[in-house]
Design a protein around this motif. Structure first.
Motif, PDB file in Angstrom:
ATOM      1  N   SER A 133       0.814  -1.215   0.000  1.00 15.11           N
ATOM      2  CA  SER A 133       0.000   0.000   0.000  1.00 15.11           C
ATOM      3  C   SER A 133       0.851   1.271   0.000  1.00 15.11           C
ATOM      4  O   SER A 133       0.331   2.372   0.120  1.00 15.11           O
ATOM      5  N   GLY A 134       2.183   1.097  -0.130  1.00 15.55           N
ATOM      6  CA  GLY A 134       3.064   2.254  -0.283  1.00 15.55           C
ATOM      7  C   GLY A 134       3.726   2.728   0.999  1.00 15.55           C
ATOM      8  O   GLY A 134       4.384   3.767   1.005  1.00 15.55           O
ATOM      9  N   ILE A 135       3.581   1.983   2.083  1.00 21.57           N
ATOM     10  CA  ILE A 135       4.192   2.349   3.361  1.00 21.57           C
ATOM     11  C   ILE A 135       5.521   1.624   3.502  1.00 21.57           C
ATOM     12  O   ILE A 135       5.590   0.399   3.363  1.00 21.57           O
ATOM     13  N   LYS A 136       6.575   2.356   3.804  1.00 26.53           N
ATOM     14  CA  LYS A 136       7.872   1.739   4.019  1.00 26.53           C
ATOM     15  C   LYS A 136       7.953   1.214   5.448  1.00 26.53           C
ATOM     16  O   LYS A 136       7.482   1.865   6.386  1.00 26.53           O
ATOM     17  N   VAL A 137       8.555   0.035   5.611  1.00 25.73           N
ATOM     18  CA  VAL A 137       8.504  -0.678   6.889  1.00 25.73           C
ATOM     19  C   VAL A 137       9.907  -0.935   7.430  1.00 25.73           C
ATOM     20  O   VAL A 137      10.789  -1.414   6.710  1.00 25.73           O
ATOM     21  N   ILE A 138      10.083  -0.628   8.729  1.00 24.58           N
ATOM     22  CA  ILE A 138      11.324  -0.914   9.449  1.00 24.58           C
ATOM     23  C   ILE A 138      11.005  -1.915  10.564  1.00 24.58           C
ATOM     24  O   ILE A 138      10.073  -1.715  11.335  1.00 24.58           O
ATOM     25  N   GLN A 139      11.790  -2.984  10.643  1.00 25.12           N
ATOM     26  CA  GLN A 139      11.657  -3.944  11.734  1.00 25.12           C
ATOM     27  C   GLN A 139      12.831  -3.766  12.696  1.00 25.12           C
ATOM     28  O   GLN A 139      13.969  -3.596  12.268  1.00 25.12           O
ATOM     29  N   VAL A 140      12.516  -3.823  13.990  1.00 27.53           N
ATOM     30  CA  VAL A 140      13.512  -3.529  15.016  1.00 27.53           C
ATOM     31  C   VAL A 140      13.824  -4.769  15.853  1.00 27.53           C
ATOM     32  O   VAL A 140      12.932  -5.334  16.489  1.00 27.53           O
ATOM     33  N   ASP A 312      13.684   7.807  -3.135  1.00 29.66           N
ATOM     34  CA  ASP A 312      12.512   7.948  -4.014  1.00 29.66           C
ATOM     35  C   ASP A 312      11.920   6.615  -4.456  1.00 29.66           C
ATOM     36  O   ASP A 312      10.817   6.581  -5.008  1.00 29.66           O
ATOM     37  N   ARG A 313      12.623   5.539  -4.239  1.00 29.51           N
ATOM     38  CA  ARG A 313      12.108   4.240  -4.673  1.00 29.51           C
ATOM     39  C   ARG A 313      10.874   3.855  -3.856  1.00 29.51           C
ATOM     40  O   ARG A 313      10.779   4.201  -2.687  1.00 29.51           O
ATOM     41  N   PRO A 314       9.961   3.132  -4.452  1.00 29.61           N
ATOM     42  CA  PRO A 314       8.720   2.780  -3.748  1.00 29.61           C
ATOM     43  C   PRO A 314       8.955   1.785  -2.622  1.00 29.61           C
ATOM     44  O   PRO A 314       9.995   1.113  -2.563  1.00 29.61           O
ATOM     45  N   ALA A 315       7.976   1.686  -1.725  1.00 33.46           N
ATOM     46  CA  ALA A 315       8.045   0.742  -0.611  1.00 33.46           C
ATOM     47  C   ALA A 315       8.271  -0.673  -1.140  1.00 33.46           C
ATOM     48  O   ALA A 315       7.741  -1.054  -2.182  1.00 33.46           O
ATOM     49  N   GLY A 316       9.079  -1.434  -0.435  1.00 36.37           N
ATOM     50  CA  GLY A 316       9.376  -2.798  -0.843  1.00 36.37           C
ATOM     51  C   GLY A 316      10.537  -2.919  -1.806  1.00 36.37           C
ATOM     52  O   GLY A 316      10.896  -4.040  -2.208  1.00 36.37           O
ATOM     53  N   SER A 317      11.154  -1.795  -2.184  1.00 38.69           N
ATOM     54  CA  SER A 317      12.245  -1.824  -3.176  1.00 38.69           C
ATOM     55  C   SER A 317      13.616  -2.003  -2.548  1.00 38.69           C
ATOM     56  O   SER A 317      14.578  -2.342  -3.237  1.00 38.69           O
ATOM     57  N   THR A 318      13.729  -1.749  -1.234  1.00 36.22           N
ATOM     58  CA  THR A 318      15.037  -1.802  -0.594  1.00 36.22           C
ATOM     59  C   THR A 318      15.058  -2.873   0.501  1.00 36.22           C
ATOM     60  O   THR A 318      14.014  -3.323   0.983  1.00 36.22           O
TER      61      THR A 318
END
Length: 344
Positions: A133-140, A312-318
């Motif tokens: 859905s376009g949200i970038k996610v960080i796991q800790v 600038d890359r979309p969520a899920g790209s990195t």
């Protein structure tokens, strides 16, 4: 302009003057443009501000314990400074509440979602949905089975190997009984699973070592005390204990002390660097703690979020990884590797 008045020569003169005037205007405009061009350092700051200011970050830990409170404190201080809005939900160790909080926040569309996973599976599907859905996610520190845009935390297998090697130094090669107990955390948490697996593999390289117990405490000091009571009843000659997290170890260490074996049984603990862990080490209940220093880890979480906001890359790209450095704490001289809880 009347060309008849000036004749042909006048026409050429007038055209030349007009051309020079036009060139002058162009040159002047160029000079002004260059004079007004932004300094490259100022341009960089403007790009940073455009990418970060007014953005929204959502944060869902397992609960708001000492470790998570320190992460939150560092995040809030930094995000406030950059004009980033931080929203936090505290599930208070309730898995169903955490799952619902993450689902609700995804629907609210923050720019960044930061989570601490209680298990490898609970949030995996929702984290994937967040990125879709376009949200970038960080796991800790505790990752799920879904790889996201960034992971910030300890190199958990490395910590397990270091703890195990320290144990081999004092119990391996025929030194002592060679008997070792491992205190796990939550049985299905990646942090506990990966550290236990790595430690077990290293211990297995020495045939004189015998792992007499490897059980989950569910992060609870009382459970740790119960396990250690049973272990000592069956193995009074225990050589060492490896624990994957500081607070869960306190009960077990007290059992060892009450049995008159403090200092005799070595206790090696993976720690987030909270003050109580350093206190127990200085009191001799923990032999050494291997700290990943939560306040520095908090800074790494912030840096990961800032990097993703500027990407600038979309969520899920990195698939960025920010691994935190470990430090041994073996006495008051190493106190800097335990953070200080600020007074209200």
């Amino acid at each position: 302009m009347s060309f008849r008045k000036y004749g042909f020569a006048g026409i050429r003169t007038a055209v030349a003057v007009a051309a020079l005037t036009a060139i002058g205007i162009t040159i002047g405009a160029g000079a002004i443009g260059k004079a007004q061009a932004a300094d490259p350092r100022e341009e960089l700051f403007q790009k940073f501000t455009a990418a970060t200011k007014g953005k929204k970050v959502a944060w869902v830990p397992v609960w708001l314990g000492v470790l998570e409170s320190e992460w939150t404190r560092v995040m809030k201080a930094n995000f406030d400074n950059y004009g980033i809005e931080l929203t936090m939900r505290d599930p208070n160790f309730k898995s169903d509440v955490q799952l619902q909080a993450v689902s609700t926040l995804i629907n609210e569309k923050p720019d960044i979602l930061i989570v601490q996973n209680p298990t490898t599976t609970l949030l995996a599907r929702e984290l994937k949905r967040a990125m879709q859905s376009g949200i970038k996610v960080i796991q800790v520190n505790m990752s799920s089975n879904t790889t996201t845009d960034a992971y910030v935390g300890a190199d958990v297998p490395h910590m397990g190997r270091v703890l195990a090697q320290e144990t081999l130094n004092v119990c391996g090669g025929g030194k002592g009984s060679g008997k070792v107990a491992i205190l796990q955390g939550e049985a299905t948490a990646a942090y506990s699973l990966d550290m236990t697996k790595a430690a077990t593999e290293v211990l297995g390289t020495d045939p004189t070592i015998k792992i007499v117990s490897s059980q989950p405490t569910n992060w609870d000091a009382n459970k740790g005390a119960e396990i250690m009571t049973n272990v000592l009843q069956q193995n009074p000659d225990l050589c060492a204990v490896i624990s994957v997290w500081g607070p869960q170890t306190a009960g077990a260490a007290q059992v060892i002390k009450n049995a008159g074996k403090q200092g005799e049984i070595k206790v090696f603990v993976a720690s987030d660097g909270q003050p109580a862990d350093c206190d127990l080490q200085e009191q001799g209940l923990y032999t050494k703690i291997l700290s990943y220093t939560a306040n520095l880890q908090g800074e790494a979480i912030v840096n990961a979020a800032l990097a993703l906001l500027q990407d600038d890359r979309p969520a899920g790209s990195t698939q960025y990884a920010f691994y935190t450095t470990n430090y041994w704490v073996s006495g008051p001289q190493d106190r800097q590797y335990c953070f200080t809880v600020p007074k209200e």
